[in-house]
Design a protein around this motif. Sequence first.
Motif, PDB file in Angstrom:
ATOM      1  N   UNK A  38      28.447  22.192 -41.871  1.00  0.00           N
ATOM      2  CA  UNK A  38      27.150  21.531 -41.969  1.00  0.00           C
ATOM      3  C   UNK A  38      26.171  22.388 -42.763  1.00  0.00           C
ATOM      4  N   UNK A  39      25.140  21.757 -43.314  1.00  0.00           N
ATOM      5  CA  UNK A  39      24.170  22.453 -44.156  1.00  0.00           C
ATOM      6  C   UNK A  39      23.199  23.264 -43.297  1.00  0.00           C
ATOM      7  N   UNK A  40      23.148  24.567 -43.558  1.00  0.00           N
ATOM      8  CA  UNK A  40      22.207  25.455 -42.880  1.00  0.00           C
ATOM      9  C   UNK A  40      21.742  26.491 -43.898  1.00  0.00           C
ATOM     10  N   UNK A  41      20.453  26.543 -44.138  1.00  0.00           N
ATOM     11  CA  UNK A  41      19.899  27.569 -45.021  1.00  0.00           C
ATOM     12  C   UNK A  41      18.383  27.639 -44.853  1.00  0.00           C
ATOM     13  N   UNK A  42      17.744  28.502 -45.601  1.00  0.00           N
ATOM     14  CA  UNK A  42      16.301  28.674 -45.515  1.00  0.00           C
ATOM     15  C   UNK A  42      15.547  27.355 -45.657  1.00  0.00           C
ATOM     16  N   UNK A  43      16.042  26.495 -46.543  1.00  0.00           N
ATOM     17  CA  UNK A  43      15.361  25.236 -46.861  1.00  0.00           C
ATOM     18  C   UNK A  43      15.959  24.042 -46.131  1.00  0.00           C
ATOM     19  N   UNK A  44      16.905  24.290 -45.268  1.00  0.00           N
ATOM     20  CA  UNK A  44      17.620  23.205 -44.587  1.00  0.00           C
ATOM     21  C   UNK A  44      17.918  23.659 -43.158  1.00  0.00           C
ATOM     22  N   UNK A  45      16.927  23.511 -42.284  1.00  0.00           N
ATOM     23  CA  UNK A  45      17.027  24.058 -40.936  1.00  0.00           C
ATOM     24  C   UNK A  45      17.169  23.010 -39.845  1.00  0.00           C
ATOM     25  N   UNK A  46      17.229  21.734 -40.217  1.00  0.00           N
ATOM     26  CA  UNK A  46      17.312  20.682 -39.209  1.00  0.00           C
ATOM     27  C   UNK A  46      18.548  20.827 -38.340  1.00  0.00           C
ATOM     28  N   UNK A  47      19.677  21.205 -38.947  1.00  0.00           N
ATOM     29  CA  UNK A  47      20.916  21.297 -38.183  1.00  0.00           C
ATOM     30  C   UNK A  47      20.945  22.494 -37.230  1.00  0.00           C
ATOM     31  N   UNK A  48      20.056  23.459 -37.454  1.00  0.00           N
ATOM     32  CA  UNK A  48      19.940  24.562 -36.503  1.00  0.00           C
ATOM     33  C   UNK A  48      19.483  24.017 -35.148  1.00  0.00           C
ATOM     34  N   UNK A  58       9.843  34.215 -38.385  1.00  0.00           N
ATOM     35  CA  UNK A  58       8.865  33.899 -39.420  1.00  0.00           C
ATOM     36  C   UNK A  58       9.413  32.870 -40.401  1.00  0.00           C
ATOM     37  N   UNK A  59      10.678  32.966 -40.729  1.00  0.00           N
ATOM     38  CA  UNK A  59      11.286  32.008 -41.646  1.00  0.00           C
ATOM     39  C   UNK A  59      11.433  30.631 -41.000  1.00  0.00           C
ATOM     40  N   UNK A  60      11.698  30.618 -39.714  1.00  0.00           N
ATOM     41  CA  UNK A  60      11.772  29.344 -38.993  1.00  0.00           C
ATOM     42  C   UNK A  60      10.382  28.696 -38.941  1.00  0.00           C
ATOM     43  N   UNK A  61       9.365  29.500 -38.689  1.00  0.00           N
ATOM     44  CA  UNK A  61       8.000  28.982 -38.637  1.00  0.00           C
ATOM     45  C   UNK A  61       7.559  28.447 -39.997  1.00  0.00           C
ATOM     46  N   UNK A  62       7.927  29.146 -41.057  1.00  0.00           N
ATOM     47  CA  UNK A  62       7.559  28.708 -42.412  1.00  0.00           C
ATOM     48  C   UNK A  62       8.159  27.343 -42.714  1.00  0.00           C
ATOM     49  N   UNK A  63       9.377  27.120 -42.273  1.00  0.00           N
ATOM     50  CA  UNK A  63      10.029  25.820 -42.496  1.00  0.00           C
ATOM     51  C   UNK A  63       9.300  24.726 -41.725  1.00  0.00           C
ATOM     52  N   UNK A  64       9.062  24.975 -40.453  1.00  0.00           N
ATOM     53  CA  UNK A  64       8.411  23.956 -39.617  1.00  0.00           C
ATOM     54  C   UNK A  64       7.016  23.608 -40.137  1.00  0.00           C
ATOM     55  N   UNK A  65       6.265  24.625 -40.538  1.00  0.00           N
ATOM     56  CA  UNK A  65       4.911  24.382 -41.023  1.00  0.00           C
ATOM     57  C   UNK A  65       4.925  23.604 -42.335  1.00  0.00           C
ATOM     58  N   UNK A  66       5.818  23.968 -43.230  1.00  0.00           N
ATOM     59  CA  UNK A  66       5.907  23.267 -44.509  1.00  0.00           C
ATOM     60  C   UNK A  66       6.356  21.822 -44.311  1.00  0.00           C
TER      61      UNK A  66
END
Length: 309
Positions: free
Chosen positions: A167-177, A289-297
Amino acid sequence: MIKRRLGKTGLEVSPLGFGGGPIGFLETQQRQVSQILHTLLDLGVNVIDTAAGYLGSEEAIGRALADRRNEYVLVSKCGDASAPDGPSWSASAITQSIERSLRRLQTDRVDVMLLHSADLATLERGEAVEALCRARDAGKIRFAGYSGDNEAAVYAARLPDVAVIETSINLCDQANIERVLPETLQHDVGVIAKRPLANAAWKDLSQQPGLYGSYAAVYTQRLARMAIDLADLGIDGNVSDAWPTLALRFVLSQPGVHTAIIGTTHPEHARANIAAATKGPLPDATVARLRTAFRQAEQDSGEVWVGQV
């Protein structure tokens, strides 16, 4: 490389794996493919991922590694895009696709065979999964699995016969986390993270090779919105591998991820990826911090950023 247990398969896999898409889609020369793959195996990478639909990838891998078959975990995919005959996702189409993959890969078995981006309705009908199970029982594959995202991946992770999810997991694709990994952890399903480098979203799209110019567009837009400042994370942004190292370590920091596959057509990139993987997970504070950046964006965009199929 220190190996990780691929869930209930019991297979021991390197945290870094090789993704075979680019060598097919970019028509990489056989000599170069062989050099990359032998370099990776020699340095401890033991996961080789490909698919029937990757335009020559299976054939190139088979030619390169037929004489080293017992040294790596072989993953391939079958399904709609690669069906030789019969209705899409039918048992006959999947069976024929598996047989063809075995010939192309010059092997008598594939360690993990994944249904390639089947939708939820296809999984619910059950015929496709049953076809994989019959191939498993016949010894043609060792474990059945699913490659995909979002609700289909959640559903697949709950199926008793599904042993691996890609499954897709990366800085810009965190939904599957948040949506998929809790299910895989609960059911001890092995996880292969695809697109861990987010298709190099930090590059200008004009620098992306071939079809990847359009392929990377969504991630490029998301990363721009996330406004990650490497300096704020204590990372020297002038270092050439700063972004790919951060991206890969972020993925390997996620609980439940066992291996992350990266496709490359350059041996020097393969070595750099290994160096990044051996640095281990990121500090917890950096991950947060990277998780927060994704959610905020995502929130600021007014959209729901689902996993990219």
